[in-house]
Scaffold this motif. Sequence first.
Motif, PDB file in Angstrom:
ATOM      1  N   PHE A   6       6.386 -13.938  -1.967  1.00 30.87           N
ATOM      2  CA  PHE A   6       5.072 -14.343  -1.807  1.00 30.87           C
ATOM      3  C   PHE A   6       4.500 -14.450  -3.251  1.00 30.87           C
ATOM      4  CE2 PHE A   6       0.727 -12.851  -0.985  1.00 30.87           C
ATOM      5  CZ  PHE A   6       0.018 -13.639   0.079  1.00 30.87           C
TER       6      PHE A   6
ATOM      7  N   SER B 139      -5.007  -9.421   2.999  1.00 28.44           N
ATOM      8  CA  SER B 139      -5.241  -9.197   1.588  1.00 28.44           C
ATOM      9  C   SER B 139      -5.592 -10.411   1.135  1.00 28.44           C
ATOM     10  CB  SER B 139      -4.044  -8.558   0.938  1.00 28.44           C
ATOM     11  OG  SER B 139      -2.911  -9.239   1.208  1.00 28.44           O
TER      12      SER B 139
ATOM     13  N   CYS C  60       0.178 -18.253   2.908  1.00 24.17           N
ATOM     14  CA  CYS C  60       1.112 -17.952   3.784  1.00 24.17           C
ATOM     15  C   CYS C  60       1.831 -19.295   4.054  1.00 24.17           C
ATOM     16  CB  CYS C  60       0.994 -17.334   5.089  1.00 24.17           C
ATOM     17  SG  CYS C  60      -0.600 -17.923   5.716  1.00 24.17           S
TER      18      CYS C  60
ATOM     19  N   LYS D 134      -9.203  -2.936  11.392  1.00 32.33           N
ATOM     20  CA  LYS D 134      -8.596  -2.191  10.038  1.00 32.33           C
ATOM     21  C   LYS D 134      -8.903  -2.686   8.850  1.00 32.33           C
ATOM     22  CE  LYS D 134      -5.538  -0.014   7.456  1.00 32.33           C
ATOM     23  NZ  LYS D 134      -5.415  -0.474   5.961  1.00 32.33           N
TER      24      LYS D 134
ATOM     25  N   GLY E 269       0.010 -10.266   7.396  1.00 35.65           N
ATOM     26  CA  GLY E 269       0.292  -9.882   6.297  1.00 35.65           C
ATOM     27  C   GLY E 269       1.809  -9.746   6.327  1.00 35.65           C
ATOM     28  N   SER E 270       2.527  -8.556   5.741  1.00 39.09           N
ATOM     29  CA  SER E 270       3.911  -8.602   5.531  1.00 39.09           C
ATOM     30  C   SER E 270       4.538  -8.587   7.032  1.00 39.09           C
ATOM     31  CB  SER E 270       4.367  -7.417   4.833  1.00 39.09           C
ATOM     32  OG  SER E 270       4.081  -6.364   5.338  1.00 39.09           O
TER      33      SER E 270
ATOM     34  N   ARG F  94      -1.054   4.689   6.435  1.00 35.67           N
ATOM     35  CA  ARG F  94      -0.495   3.939   7.776  1.00 35.67           C
ATOM     36  C   ARG F  94      -0.898   4.418   9.055  1.00 35.67           C
ATOM     37  NH1 ARG F  94       4.240   1.681   4.966  1.00 35.67           N
ATOM     38  NH2 ARG F  94       3.010   0.030   3.449  1.00 35.67           N
TER      39      ARG F  94
ATOM     40  N   GLU G 276       0.796  -1.365  -0.352  1.00 37.65           N
ATOM     41  CA  GLU G 276      -0.006   0.075   0.020  1.00 37.65           C
ATOM     42  C   GLU G 276       0.880   1.364  -0.217  1.00 37.65           C
ATOM     43  OE1 GLU G 276      -3.672  -0.184   2.549  1.00 37.65           O
ATOM     44  OE2 GLU G 276      -2.677  -1.951   3.146  1.00 37.65           O
TER      45      GLU G 276
ATOM     46  N   HIS H 134      -8.647  -4.193   5.046  1.00 34.81           N
ATOM     47  CA  HIS H 134      -7.646  -3.925   4.231  1.00 34.81           C
ATOM     48  C   HIS H 134      -8.124  -3.339   2.647  1.00 34.81           C
ATOM     49  CE1 HIS H 134      -4.498  -4.732   1.640  1.00 34.81           C
ATOM     50  NE2 HIS H 134      -3.920  -5.429   2.708  1.00 34.81           N
TER      51      HIS H 134
ATOM     52  N   PHE I 114       4.156  -3.192  13.893  1.00 34.77           N
ATOM     53  CA  PHE I 114       3.078  -3.261  14.893  1.00 34.77           C
ATOM     54  C   PHE I 114       3.839  -3.734  16.103  1.00 34.77           C
ATOM     55  CE2 PHE I 114       0.321  -3.309  11.202  1.00 34.77           C
ATOM     56  CZ  PHE I 114      -0.024  -1.890  11.304  1.00 34.77           C
TER      57      PHE I 114
ATOM     58  N   MET J 284       2.969 -13.662   9.927  1.00 37.09           N
ATOM     59  CA  MET J 284       3.929 -12.746   8.912  1.00 37.09           C
ATOM     60  C   MET J 284       4.587 -13.505   7.713  1.00 37.09           C
ATOM     61  SD  MET J 284       5.681 -10.186  11.706  1.00 37.09           S
ATOM     62  CE  MET J 284       6.036 -11.646  12.755  1.00 37.09           C
TER      63      MET J 284
HETATM   64  N1  NAD Z   1       2.241 -14.383   5.218  1.00 33.27           N
HETATM   65  C1  NAD Z   1       1.074 -13.895   4.757  1.00 33.27           C
HETATM   66  O1  NAD Z   1       0.263 -14.732   4.837  1.00 33.27           O
HETATM   67  C2  NAD Z   1       0.949 -12.864   3.994  1.00 33.27           C
HETATM   68  C3  NAD Z   1      -0.330 -12.386   3.692  1.00 33.27           C
HETATM   69  C4  NAD Z   1      -0.655 -11.165   2.946  1.00 33.27           C
HETATM   70  C5  NAD Z   1       0.551 -10.637   2.343  1.00 33.27           C
HETATM   71  N2  NAD Z   1       1.879 -11.075   2.696  1.00 33.27           N
HETATM   72  C6  NAD Z   1       2.950 -10.109   2.261  1.00 33.27           C
HETATM   73  O2  NAD Z   1       2.806  -8.774   2.652  1.00 33.27           O
HETATM   74  C7  NAD Z   1       2.936  -8.122   1.239  1.00 33.27           C
HETATM   75  C8  NAD Z   1       2.057  -6.796   1.052  1.00 33.27           C
HETATM   76  O3  NAD Z   1       0.748  -7.402   1.352  1.00 33.27           O
HETATM   77  P1  NAD Z   1      -0.479  -6.926   2.300  1.00 33.27           P
HETATM   78  O4  NAD Z   1      -0.755  -5.371   1.865  1.00 33.27           O
HETATM   79  O5  NAD Z   1      -1.457  -7.879   2.400  1.00 33.27           O
HETATM   80  O6  NAD Z   1       0.326  -6.651   3.802  1.00 33.27           O
HETATM   81  P2  NAD Z   1       1.007  -5.612   4.423  1.00 33.27           P
HETATM   82  O7  NAD Z   1       1.696  -5.968   5.809  1.00 33.27           O
HETATM   83  O8  NAD Z   1       1.818  -4.537   3.622  1.00 33.27           O
HETATM   84  O9  NAD Z   1      -0.444  -4.926   4.887  1.00 33.27           O
HETATM   85  C9  NAD Z   1      -1.318  -5.369   5.877  1.00 33.27           C
HETATM   86  C10 NAD Z   1      -2.266  -4.406   6.678  1.00 33.27           C
HETATM   87  O10 NAD Z   1      -1.373  -3.894   7.699  1.00 33.27           O
HETATM   88  C11 NAD Z   1      -1.243  -2.557   7.268  1.00 33.27           C
HETATM   89  N3  NAD Z   1      -0.035  -1.849   7.546  1.00 33.27           N
HETATM   90  C12 NAD Z   1       1.154  -2.592   7.081  1.00 33.27           C
HETATM   91  N4  NAD Z   1       2.521  -1.871   7.457  1.00 33.27           N
HETATM   92  C13 NAD Z   1       1.959  -0.832   8.094  1.00 33.27           C
HETATM   93  C14 NAD Z   1       2.611   0.245   8.884  1.00 33.27           C
HETATM   94  N5  NAD Z   1       4.039  -0.019   8.866  1.00 33.27           N
HETATM   95  N6  NAD Z   1       2.118   1.055   9.519  1.00 33.27           N
HETATM   96  C15 NAD Z   1       0.780   1.003   9.538  1.00 33.27           C
HETATM   97  N7  NAD Z   1      -0.007   0.118   8.912  1.00 33.27           N
HETATM   98  C16 NAD Z   1       0.573  -0.972   8.150  1.00 33.27           C
HETATM   99  C17 NAD Z   1      -1.862  -2.289   5.791  1.00 33.27           C
HETATM  100  O11 NAD Z   1      -2.155  -0.942   5.964  1.00 33.27           O
HETATM  101  C18 NAD Z   1      -2.717  -3.257   5.887  1.00 33.27           C
HETATM  102  O12 NAD Z   1      -3.893  -2.933   6.209  1.00 33.27           O
HETATM  103  C19 NAD Z   1       2.827  -8.994   0.209  1.00 33.27           C
HETATM  104  O13 NAD Z   1       3.619  -8.971  -0.885  1.00 33.27           O
HETATM  105  C20 NAD Z   1       3.318 -10.377   0.729  1.00 33.27           C
HETATM  106  O14 NAD Z   1       4.804 -10.160   0.933  1.00 33.27           O
HETATM  107  C21 NAD Z   1       2.035 -12.121   3.577  1.00 33.27           C
END
Ligand code: NAD
Length: 512
Positions: free
Chosen positions: A384, A147, A291, A173, A230-231, A211, A3, A175, A238, A255
């Motif tokens: 990913f 996501s 994941c 929060k 997520g990532s 963010r 994002e 997505h 967090f 993660m």
């Molecule tokens: N392990 C898993 O299951 C998994 C799942 C989805 C995505 N991913 C990884 O994450 C990457 C991005 O995908 P995504 O958008 O789903 O994950 P992301 O971690 O970027 O975002 C997930 C959520 O956290 C919030 N967020 C992330 N970092 C933040 C920060 N520093 N401060 C505030 N809010 C924050 C985002 O706004 C979103 O709502 C993918 O390319 C992949 O590498 C991993």
Amino acid sequence: MAEAAPKADLRALNPATNEHFGPSFPEPSAAQIEAACAAAAAAFDIYRETDLETRAAFLEAIAAEIEALGDELIQTAMAETGLPQARITGERGRTCGQLRLFAQVVRRGDWIGARIDPALPERTPLPRADLRQRFIPLGPVVVFGASNFPLAFSTGGGDTASALAAGCPVIVKGHSAHPNTGAMVGSAIDKAIKTAGLPAGVFSILIGQQRTLGAGLVADPRVKAVGFTGSRAGGVAFMRIAAERREPIPVFAEMSSINPVVLMPAALAARAEALGTAFVGSLTMGAGQFCTNPGLIFALEGPDLDRFEAAAVAALTVAPPHVMLTPGIFGAYEQGVNQLLDRDGVKLLARGCVGDGVNQAVGALFSVDAETFQRDEVLSHEVFGSSSLIVRVKDAAQLATVLESLEGQLTATLQMDPADVEAARPLLPILERKAGRVLANGWPTGVEVSHAMVHGGPFPATSDPRSTSVGTRAIERFLRPVCYQDIPDALLPAALKADNPLGVRRAIDGVL
Ligand SMILES: NC(=O)c1ccc[n+]([C@@H]2O[C@H](COP(=O)([O-])OP(=O)(O)OC[C@H]3O[C@@H](n4cnc5c(N)ncnc54)[C@H](O)[C@@H]3O)[C@@H](O)[C@H]2O)c1
Ligand SMILES: O=CCCC(=O)C(=O)O
């Protein structure tokens, strides 16, 4: 990170066309964030003492309301994620089944963990007080929708279901990759709240792309725990914010995991071709956006591994391309694959079919020898998507050493035949230390929602290896024990009163 931080209001994007559609979602204001936290805090003491039947029926009502959204929910989620109908329909079933399973858990009441150590007034040299313990919920929980599972790991997914089951109000929060899906599920939960006669603050959803939204929620003093999928960078961010608060709080972040699969020699000799084909099925499922995706394969080098590789190459070469969830996730995948293409000692074995659409991931399979793998840290980073690396090892000792060098994982898999049991025995303690789930003769994708499931593992798979985000144990993340010493029966919570009006299981002096 998928994002960016654009100035325009959020609108859904169809990743298959790169076209925006649907309504605008203005970024939640500071006043809306404040209102959600205040409402959750105000709802907590009421919601946490709801009787078990009310809470269980509430979870079941959420499931029914999600189902009542019908085909519109399926079509919306498909358009927002690029995931196919069968996948989204199956995910809805899993989401509703998960809510109903937690309803059963709530009704049974074992999660209350009631323990009574009766007073021993005659004990010498000192009498013992009457000690009674139960679990209570932590307080409002912030849940970050993932996501890649717009239903099962998002607004009404496992984190929300387990936190609500525990008695915690939830602030999601949402997505930004599936705002309409999130809003629809949020409205279903709101309806269930009204039906159950619960305070509105039991659940709220804030959909945004900045963010500051997520960071602000995690930092808010009324928030007492966080659930995240997520990532690695997002989860670690967090963890840091939560640890630096005046009152640090637990973050349950799932993660990064590359899910090693070990092909044991007898299994490889007996069924190299079948394993190669099945592996590619797991690798490319859902464009590899799981994941649990098998991103690393380990096997002894030799003709049987060559056979496995040939079968995997044949399967991947005809594997169709898949639209990824967002342009950002597609870009990160491309970057990860390009990085592997450039790495010394890494050989490209195969790519999948190239499509003519946008954001379409093309599968990628690489191989490397174990020495190079151990030297180059980049090779054990998660890519990913449907990319995987075969690590060719020389002997059993090198296999153990290289497994020992891995970071924490959600899963570790052994493909093994009965003749492999003795060779697998010394690997099991290593895999137990590395992963939350150890499998034999399956593929890690496809997590069962059940009582014995663990979807967790040591860092960086998660931020806390003591728990799981899937399965009924997930409720434990949002509970803490309280001991009541010599509290009069009239003041004790129902689960601990002398006549056990809830009829819950209780351990008396340690005996159930
Ligand atoms: N392990 C898993 O299951 C998994 C799942 C989805 C995505 N991913 C990884 O994450 C990457 C991005 O995908 P995504 O958008 O789903 O994950 P992301 O971690 O970027 O975002 C997930 C959520 O956290 C919030 N967020 C992330 N970092 C933040 C920060 N520093 N401060 C505030 N809010 C924050 C985002 O706004 C979103 O709502 C993918 O390319 C992949 O590498 C991993
Ligand atoms: O992406 C994380 C969850 C994976 C999962 O639930 C599955 O493999 O079924």
